[in-house]
Design an enzyme around this catalytic site. Structure first.
Site, mmCIF file in Angstrom:
data_model
loop_
_atom_site.group_PDB
_atom_site.id
_atom_site.type_symbol
_atom_site.label_atom_id
_atom_site.label_comp_id
_atom_site.label_asym_id
_atom_site.label_seq_id
_atom_site.Cartn_x
_atom_site.Cartn_y
_atom_site.Cartn_z
ATOM 1 N N ASP A 1 69.778 76.505 16.498
ATOM 2 C CA ASP A 1 69.979 76.723 15.063
ATOM 3 C C ASP A 1 68.625 77.006 14.408
ATOM 4 O O ASP A 1 67.729 76.161 14.418
ATOM 5 C CB ASP A 1 70.616 75.477 14.442
ATOM 6 C CG ASP A 1 71.115 75.702 13.022
ATOM 7 O OD1 ASP A 1 70.498 76.503 12.296
ATOM 8 O OD2 ASP A 1 72.111 75.064 12.642
ATOM 9 N N SER B 1 76.808 73.934 7.145
ATOM 10 C CA SER B 1 75.555 74.216 6.458
ATOM 11 C C SER B 1 75.542 73.544 5.083
ATOM 12 O O SER B 1 75.693 72.331 4.983
ATOM 13 C CB SER B 1 75.361 75.734 6.370
ATOM 14 O OG SER B 1 74.038 76.069 6.019
ATOM 15 N N HIS C 1 73.194 78.941 14.214
ATOM 16 C CA HIS C 1 73.671 78.222 13.034
ATOM 17 C C HIS C 1 75.174 78.331 12.829
ATOM 18 O O HIS C 1 75.724 77.649 11.967
ATOM 19 C CB HIS C 1 72.944 78.757 11.796
ATOM 20 C CG HIS C 1 73.140 77.941 10.561
ATOM 21 N ND1 HIS C 1 72.901 76.582 10.507
ATOM 22 C CD2 HIS C 1 73.571 78.298 9.320
ATOM 23 C CE1 HIS C 1 73.167 76.134 9.288
ATOM 24 N NE2 HIS C 1 73.577 77.147 8.550
#
Length: 340
Positions: A256, A122, A284
């Site tokens: 995601d 991320s 995610h």
């Protein structure tokens, strides 16, 4: 360009257990070191080539705990709590992506590690890409997991948190009774089989990890460095051509809800020779959904690729050539790229 593949084994050396080092849970406990006057928390375990695991915004090195011991059988694994996160200090400081890349360089320096393979999740993927851009000579490979910094669109919740008043919103979510309300909402969207339903429990855990105003302030300052009401404001796509010769693997969940899988395909197309692996049905946090496959992919990737062969001369050639066919007017029209 690399293609999509599925690897379900346990890596190229899975059958030779006698060569694997034994690593216990005690070996991955938090340690601390003061760098530039700030207390930095990190986990380190194992021996061998270095893997630097960089977590996402609001998260901590705990996100990697189920993987560290396994990876440390072959590698030196370093998993820091970024400044402003986890057990690290949370000062009023520079929380930009570039500053975090500098912090990773300095931590590696403290630990006596010259170069590493970077695994970034991320926001941590954005930090990893920035590190590779600032310090290519210290970057052996890149593994980007649901990485930020590719395209503008991002989950609307993150856009909202970047707005004024976000601290009040986050503090409200921590009030007694609100966890029940958010829990019911989470259960509803999971039952409706939405992509956000895949990630909602993990995202709520991140909110729970912001227990006080200092933690919330650091979270918001970090978020606002990369996201505003229109979406992500930092992108590495304009410089992805510089990744030529840098072994790169993209790992993404097909569902995601934070950084859509379309970003993975865009990054894959923009990064010469990159490899793309999709975790079908995952959100995610693919490293939580299928840690066995995740670890196998990382191990196989490291074992089957050599470290990046970086040179000053080649870097200059790539910079001078640019992205290929791009005119000066094209550059001027791109008004929302990172200049860092």
């Amino acid at each position: 360009m690399g293609g999509e593949r599925v690897v379900t084994g346990l890596g190229p050396h899975a059958s030779d257990r006698s060569r694997l080092r034994s690593v216990s849970e005690d070996d991955v406990q938090l340690r601390h070191h003061v760098v530039h006057g700030y207390r930095r928390a990190y986990r380190i375990a194992g021996e061998g080539p270095a893997l630097l695991l960089i977590h996402g915004i609001g998260d901590s090195s705990a996100t990697w705990v189920d993987l560290i011991a396994g990876l440390a059988r072959r590698y030196t694994v370093i998993a820091p709590d970024l400044l402003g996160h986890g057990a690290s200090d949370k000062p009023r400081a520079d929380y930009s992506v570039a500053a975090y890349a500098n912090g990773m360089r300095d931590l590696l320096g403290v630990l006596g590690i010259d170069s590493a393979t970077l695994v970034g999740h991320s926001f941590g993927g954005g930090v990893a890409m920035q590190f590779a851009y600032q310090f290519p000579e210290r970057t052996e490979r890149l593994v980007l997991v649901g990485a930020g910094g590719v395209a503008r669109d991002v989950n609307p919740v993150l856009r909202a948190v970047s707005l004024p008043g976000a601290d009040l919103l986050l503090s409200t979510l921590s009030l007694p009774g609100m966890r029940t309300v958010t829990g019911l909402f989470t259960e509803l969207i999971k039952r409706l089989d939405t992509d956000l339903g895949q990630d909602a429990p993990e995202l709520l855990n991140l909110v729970d990890a912001l227990p006080d105003a200092t933690s919330r302030s650091a979270f918001i300052r970090t978020l606002r460095a990369v996201v505003d009401w229109r979406g992500q404001v930092v992108t590495m796509l304009d410089r992805c051509y510089l990744s030529e010769g840098m072994p790169t693997m993209l790992l993404w969940g097909s569902r995601d809800s934070v950084v859509p899988v379309e970003h993975a395909y865009g990054a894959h197309a923009a990064m010469p020779g990159s490899r793309l692996e999709i975790f079908e049905g995952a959100g995610h946090f693919p490293h939580h959904v299928d840690p066995t496959r995740f670890m196998a992919l990382v191990e196989e990737f490291v074992e089957t690729t050599g470290p990046a062969d970086w040179s000053t001369e080649r870097w200059r050639e790539l910079l001078r050539a640019g992205r290929g066919g791009e005119s000066e007017s094209d550059v001027r029209m791109a008004s929302e790229r990172s200049a860092t």
